[in-house]
Design a protein around this motif. Structure first.
Motif, mmCIF file in Angstrom:
data_model
loop_
_atom_site.group_PDB
_atom_site.id
_atom_site.type_symbol
_atom_site.label_atom_id
_atom_site.label_comp_id
_atom_site.label_asym_id
_atom_site.label_seq_id
_atom_site.Cartn_x
_atom_site.Cartn_y
_atom_site.Cartn_z
ATOM 1 N N GLN A 294 6.125 -2.640 -5.186
ATOM 2 C CA GLN A 294 5.654 -2.629 -6.574
ATOM 3 C C GLN A 294 5.118 -4.001 -6.986
ATOM 4 O O GLN A 294 4.104 -4.100 -7.682
ATOM 5 C CB GLN A 294 6.796 -2.206 -7.501
ATOM 6 C CG GLN A 294 7.176 -0.744 -7.378
ATOM 7 C CD GLN A 294 8.423 -0.415 -8.172
ATOM 8 O OE1 GLN A 294 9.329 -1.237 -8.304
ATOM 9 N NE2 GLN A 294 8.479 0.786 -8.716
ATOM 10 N N PHE A 295 5.795 -5.042 -6.539
ATOM 11 C CA PHE A 295 5.341 -6.396 -6.851
ATOM 12 C C PHE A 295 3.971 -6.671 -6.229
ATOM 13 O O PHE A 295 3.066 -7.188 -6.899
ATOM 14 C CB PHE A 295 6.367 -7.413 -6.344
ATOM 15 C CG PHE A 295 5.832 -8.812 -6.246
ATOM 16 C CD1 PHE A 295 5.650 -9.574 -7.379
ATOM 17 C CD2 PHE A 295 5.492 -9.355 -5.012
ATOM 18 C CE1 PHE A 295 5.145 -10.870 -7.298
ATOM 19 C CE2 PHE A 295 4.991 -10.638 -4.916
ATOM 20 C CZ PHE A 295 4.815 -11.394 -6.064
ATOM 21 N N LEU A 296 3.811 -6.320 -4.965
ATOM 22 C CA LEU A 296 2.530 -6.572 -4.294
ATOM 23 C C LEU A 296 1.411 -5.746 -4.904
ATOM 24 O O LEU A 296 0.274 -6.223 -5.047
ATOM 25 C CB LEU A 296 2.668 -6.276 -2.805
ATOM 26 C CG LEU A 296 3.584 -7.238 -2.025
ATOM 27 C CD1 LEU A 296 3.784 -6.744 -0.592
ATOM 28 C CD2 LEU A 296 3.013 -8.652 -2.035
ATOM 29 N N ASP A 297 1.708 -4.492 -5.287
ATOM 30 C CA ASP A 297 0.699 -3.663 -5.946
ATOM 31 C C ASP A 297 0.252 -4.306 -7.263
ATOM 32 O O ASP A 297 -0.947 -4.363 -7.574
ATOM 33 C CB ASP A 297 1.246 -2.263 -6.215
ATOM 34 C CG ASP A 297 1.358 -1.442 -4.941
ATOM 35 O OD1 ASP A 297 0.753 -1.831 -3.928
ATOM 36 O OD2 ASP A 297 2.084 -0.429 -4.949
ATOM 37 N N LYS A 298 1.226 -4.788 -8.042
ATOM 38 C CA LYS A 298 0.901 -5.433 -9.314
ATOM 39 C C LYS A 298 0.103 -6.713 -9.070
ATOM 40 O O LYS A 298 -0.895 -6.975 -9.767
ATOM 41 C CB LYS A 298 2.192 -5.752 -10.065
ATOM 42 C CG LYS A 298 1.989 -6.531 -11.363
ATOM 43 C CD LYS A 298 1.231 -5.724 -12.397
ATOM 44 C CE LYS A 298 1.096 -6.481 -13.702
ATOM 45 N NZ LYS A 298 0.349 -5.721 -14.709
ATOM 46 N N LYS A 299 0.506 -7.504 -8.096
ATOM 47 C CA LYS A 299 -0.167 -8.772 -7.831
ATOM 48 C C LYS A 299 -1.615 -8.566 -7.426
ATOM 49 O O LYS A 299 -2.501 -9.368 -7.766
ATOM 50 C CB LYS A 299 0.597 -9.542 -6.743
ATOM 51 C CG LYS A 299 0.096 -10.948 -6.507
ATOM 52 C CD LYS A 299 1.019 -11.704 -5.574
ATOM 53 C CE LYS A 299 0.586 -13.159 -5.431
ATOM 54 N NZ LYS A 299 1.501 -13.942 -4.569
ATOM 55 N N PHE A 305 4.556 -1.692 -13.064
ATOM 56 C CA PHE A 305 5.933 -1.217 -12.983
ATOM 57 C C PHE A 305 6.674 -1.454 -14.300
ATOM 58 O O PHE A 305 7.894 -1.483 -14.339
ATOM 59 C CB PHE A 305 6.684 -1.917 -11.837
ATOM 60 C CG PHE A 305 6.546 -3.410 -11.842
ATOM 61 C CD1 PHE A 305 7.382 -4.190 -12.619
ATOM 62 C CD2 PHE A 305 5.580 -4.023 -11.074
ATOM 63 C CE1 PHE A 305 7.244 -5.555 -12.637
ATOM 64 C CE2 PHE A 305 5.450 -5.398 -11.074
ATOM 65 C CZ PHE A 305 6.287 -6.174 -11.857
ATOM 66 N N SER A 306 5.966 -1.625 -15.404
ATOM 67 C CA SER A 306 6.607 -1.841 -16.692
ATOM 68 C C SER A 306 6.851 -0.505 -17.387
ATOM 69 O O SER A 306 6.291 0.529 -17.001
ATOM 70 C CB SER A 306 5.748 -2.746 -17.575
ATOM 71 O OG SER A 306 4.494 -2.158 -17.815
ATOM 72 N N ALA A 782 15.448 -0.174 -1.310
ATOM 73 C CA ALA A 782 14.617 -1.370 -1.348
ATOM 74 C C ALA A 782 15.208 -2.381 -2.324
ATOM 75 O O ALA A 782 15.576 -2.019 -3.445
ATOM 76 C CB ALA A 782 13.194 -1.010 -1.762
ATOM 77 N N PRO A 783 15.307 -3.656 -1.942
ATOM 78 C CA PRO A 783 15.766 -4.675 -2.885
ATOM 79 C C PRO A 783 14.825 -4.782 -4.075
ATOM 80 O O PRO A 783 13.623 -4.501 -3.973
ATOM 81 C CB PRO A 783 15.744 -5.963 -2.053
ATOM 82 C CG PRO A 783 15.759 -5.513 -0.624
ATOM 83 C CD PRO A 783 15.037 -4.206 -0.610
ATOM 84 N N SER A 784 15.367 -5.186 -5.221
ATOM 85 C CA SER A 784 14.552 -5.435 -6.413
ATOM 86 C C SER A 784 14.615 -6.920 -6.746
ATOM 87 O O SER A 784 15.541 -7.623 -6.330
ATOM 88 C CB SER A 784 15.032 -4.587 -7.589
ATOM 89 O OG SER A 784 16.415 -4.789 -7.826
ATOM 90 N N TYR A 785 13.629 -7.403 -7.536
ATOM 91 C CA TYR A 785 13.421 -8.844 -7.639
ATOM 92 C C TYR A 785 13.230 -9.324 -9.069
ATOM 93 O O TYR A 785 12.727 -8.594 -9.937
ATOM 94 C CB TYR A 785 12.184 -9.240 -6.820
ATOM 95 C CG TYR A 785 12.346 -8.991 -5.342
ATOM 96 C CD1 TYR A 785 12.906 -9.950 -4.514
ATOM 97 C CD2 TYR A 785 11.937 -7.778 -4.780
ATOM 98 C CE1 TYR A 785 13.061 -9.725 -3.149
ATOM 99 C CE2 TYR A 785 12.089 -7.537 -3.416
ATOM 100 C CZ TYR A 785 12.658 -8.522 -2.613
ATOM 101 O OH TYR A 785 12.812 -8.281 -1.269
#
Length: 801
Positions: A294-299, A305-306, A782-785
């Protein structure tokens, strides 16, 4: 319904009344001493005490633009513009002082202030300071750390913003490898973080500031000092702040109101009582924490993911209006120091902390599988009902430390002490029906609540906590003209943990534990500039008492004891250090080694195919490395600072898990032995510089954290990252009753980078694997960040009067 407990209220009343009794005794002892001294000597003593007051006040405050004496006082205490303080304790201590704190944004929490210390890796949610965060230190977390305010325990690092406003902070210290024997901590394998508040001013006055920044952040603060109240020796202050800000990513608004009160009473013989109390009330909109994908998709601009700003009755869990937290905290402590005859002294520190409120999130309740009604007398519900699931929390925490000290001779002081600590956690899970437009209803409003058989439907009613009785003895010896200091002590803690889930009628589970905690620290001052020290101690972490709760056995349909009942985590730690300090430089180097037994990990396990969230022992762990700090006193108004940590932490055991073998769920082990410990970067590095010519001031700092694993199997890794911050300000001349008008700007994340700074949720293994005994172990998720907030700025105008 769990009955509300009242024992803690009687305990609080007892310890506070004891405080005032000790205060009265100190007052009587003072006047007896003055009478014996005679009127003339008492008068001289009063004059000397009055003359000393201004210097004492200057030493605790920030550097002012007038008077070289004040500048010398600050320089002698700290270097690097307050990013490093000269320490003499026989163990590692890392401190930021008021001089540095005064340059930062008023929204800064203790976490923000210590983020450039060498041992610390900090993760925060936002730039407003309202949402809190977490920290990692020498391969451990803040759950392994004692978090103190004025020497007494408060909540975890996540709630640090609720303890005190930054304007009322004098310093924040981190002892990454040590916890003094007489400190009231039960969780100190990673050491202690202790924030100290300012001392009330001797003169009437005050200060106010206003801040405005990105994400519609606004904050107001006002503090009024009483000054000395007649000849009573009493002085105090009261402050209030209010803050409002939007989430930096996605919809959602956060709001905070805070009160601080401080008072001090000094006696002529050196006795004192120092009261501090705070109240905090806030509503927050909890953000989502992304997975790596999700982070990479947003970046890369491929997704979001909000939470949604629009309500959808088919997906209430995605609506921002149905996710959040309401939280209240009240904190009070009143340390008393009494100077007794015949070289005796007595210290008493009572404290009380109340945490309470509720967190909520939207959900679809299946009324077809669970029969419920709307309200106690309402009609039966059916189908998928949009609701809010609320966890109501009531958490009183109280205790006291009593210590009697005797100075045997000019070389040796021995102390005996007792510490009592009590905490109770009551958690109830409530459901309420959502309004037609997604309106969240008050969770305790019965008319909108779900009921079953005439009683409020609560699938979970938990009550857990502990009683801690600790005895300690400490001896501090100084020889060779105070060049050699030996600090030795021993503490034994007797802890009773208990837990019960009232919803299932299972019996209360409890466990008694006795833990020995030895400590030895030796410091030697080689000359006026060099000191060496060695420190060794044992520390422990108590498992969460909620892990004692019985769990549901899906095959038998009964609640059974938790087979993964964790043992206390124990750590043996050694430190070897060297310090250098002259009129130009300060240097601090410490080497450390940790041996951790029964490493505690929060995870999910299975009991007869039923997933259970609990705390388990993940085996043993070793961590070793070094910390180095260097800072300079002002050189043409510039004060540089740099620090670095090298860390090598590894797991020494295979981690318990479950797998599938021949179609049956079996106990197995993950092949984690020899893997790097989670959240343990090899390198942490910081550089910084401050400038202060009395009028213009500024600072910058850059932090680097190398890559870290976020799964125990080391099959998912978070890359290294940089963070940065800049502060610049100007002190204007005063006019009329307005003193010290100051304007400053604080910038964070100058480059606007989107990076992960820590793990919000760790997992065992991100991908399917084979266990040590050959079973198929599926991925545990999956870990979350945590994400570092994008570029943000705060402007602040402050004045004194």
């Amino acid at each position: 319904m769990v009955p509300t407990k009242t024992q803690h209220g009687r305990f609080v009343a007892a310890i506070l009344s004891s405080t005032f009794l000790f205060c009265d005794y100190a007052y009587a002892a003072t006047h007896k001493t003055a009478a014996r001294q005679g009127g003339a000597s008492a008068k001289l003593h009063k004059q000397a005490r009055a003359a000393a007051r201004p210097a004492a006040h200057r030493a605790t405050g920030p550097v002012q633009s007038h008077g070289a004496e004040e500048l010398d006082v600050a320089v002698n205490r700290a270097g690097g513009g307050g990013m490093m303080r000269h320490e003499t304790a026989p163990h590692a201590v890392q401190t930021v002082t008021k001089r540095f704190i005064a340059m930062q944004s008023p929204t800064s929490t203790a976490l923000d202030l210590v983020k450039n210390l060498p041992s610390v890796s900090v993760s925060t949610n936002d730039s407003s300071g309202i949402l809190g965060g977490t920290l990692n230190i020498r391969s451990l977390t803040d759950s392994d750390m004692g978090i103190l305010l004025n020497g007494v325990p408060v909540a975890t690092a996540y709630y640090l913003n609720q303890n005190v406003d930054s304007e009322n902070l004098d310093h924040v210290s981190v002892t990454p490898g040590s916890a003094a024997i007489n400190l009231p901590v039960t969780t100190a394998a990673a050491g202690v973080m202790d924030a100290g508040t300012i001392t009330p001013d001797h003169k009437f006055g005050g200060m106010t500031d206003f801040s405005y920044g990105t994400n519609n952040m606004s904050r107001e603060f006002l503090r009024v000092n009483s000054g000395d109240i007649g000849n009573t020796g009493l002085r105090g202050y009261l402050s209030f702040s209010h803050e409002h800000a939007r989430n930096w990513m996605g919809p959602g608004v956060n709001e905070r109101r805070h009160l601080d009160f401080g008072a001090r009473k000094d006696f002529d013989n050196g006795s004192f009582i120092n009261l501090f109390a705070s109240w905090n009330h806030q509503f927050t909109s909890i953000p989502l924490y992304p997975t790596a994908q999700q982070f990479l998709d947003k970046k890369h601009g491929n997704g979001s993911f909000s939470y949604s700003a629009q309500y959808n009755p088919q997906a209430p869990s995605q609506y921002v209006g149905l996710v959040g937290n309401m939280w209240d905290q009240f904190f009070i402590t009143a340390p008393v120091h009494v100077v007794l005859p015949s070289r005796f002294s007595f210290d008493f520190k009572p404290y009380y902390v109340y945490n309470g409120g509720y967190s909520y999130n939207g959900s679809l309740f299946d009324a077809n599988s669970t029969a419920v009604t709307l309200g106690p007398n309402g009609g039966a519900l059916s189908g998928q009902v949009p609701t809010t699931s609320t966890y109501s929390i009531y958490r009183p925490h109280a205790g006291a430390i009593a210590q009697l000290s005797y100075q045997i001779n000019r070389h040796n002081t021995v102390s005996l002490g007792y510490w009592f600590d009590y905490q109770d956690n009551q958690v109830n899970n409530l459901y309420s029906v959502v309004g037609p437009e997604g309106q969240k209803n008050y969770p305790y409003d019965a008319s909108h609540g779900l009921f079953q058989n005439g009683a409020r439907y609560m699938p979970y009613q938990g009550d857990s906590g502990w009683y801690n009785h600790s005895l300690f003895v400490r001896d501090v010896s100084r020889y060779f003209d105070n060049r050699l200091q030996v600090d030795a002590g021993f503490k034994v803690s007797m802890i009773n943990r208990y837990s019960r889930n009232y919803a299932n009628g299972a019996p209360q589970m409890q466990e008694n534990t006795v833990v020995p905690l030895p400590q030895l620290g030796i410091g030697y001052k080689i000359d006026d500039n060099n000191q060496i020290y060695i420190n060794a101690e044992g520390d422990y972490r108590m498992p969460d008492p909620g892990a004692l709760s019985s769990v549901y056995d899906a095959q038998t349909g009964r609640y059974v004891g938790n087979p993964y009942n964790a043992k206390p985590q124990y750590a043996i730690k050694e430190e070897l250090g060297w310090r250098f300090n002259n009129k130009y430089l300060m240097v601090d180097l410490s080497l450390f080694n940790y041996s951790i037994t029964n490493r505690l990990v929060d995870t999910s396990v299975y009991v007869n195919n039923q997933a259970v969230s609990t705390t388990i022992n993940a085996g043993n762990q070793t961590a070793r490395g070094f910390d180095a700090m260097i800072a300079a006193h002002p050189i043409h108004h510039f004060s540089p600072y740099a620090s670095i940590e090298y860390l090598n932490a590894s797991m020494d055991s295979n981690m318990p898990t479950t797998g599938t073998l021949n179609g049956t769920t079996v106990a197995d082990l993950l092949q984690t032995k020899g893997k790097r410990a989670v959240m343990s970067p090899h390198v942490l590095a910081n550089i910084g510089m401050t400038y202060d010519d009395g009028k213009l001031f500024g600072s910058f700092a850059v932090h680097y954290t190398s890559g870290q694993y976020t799964t125990f199997l080391n099959d998912e890794k978070m890359p290294g990252y940089f963070t940065d911050s800049i502060a610049v300000g100007y002190r204007f001349p005063g006019f009329g009753f307005v003193k010290n008008p100051i304007f400053r700007l604080n910038f964070n994340n100058i480059t606007g980078s989107l990076v992960r700074t820590g793990a919000y949720g760790l997992t065992n293994n991100a991908h399917a694997t084979t266990g040590v005994y050959g079973s198929a172990v599926s991925a545990s998720g999956a870990p979350s960040y945590y994400l570092y907030p994008r570029f943000n700025m705060t402007g602040t105008l402050s004045v004194s009067f």
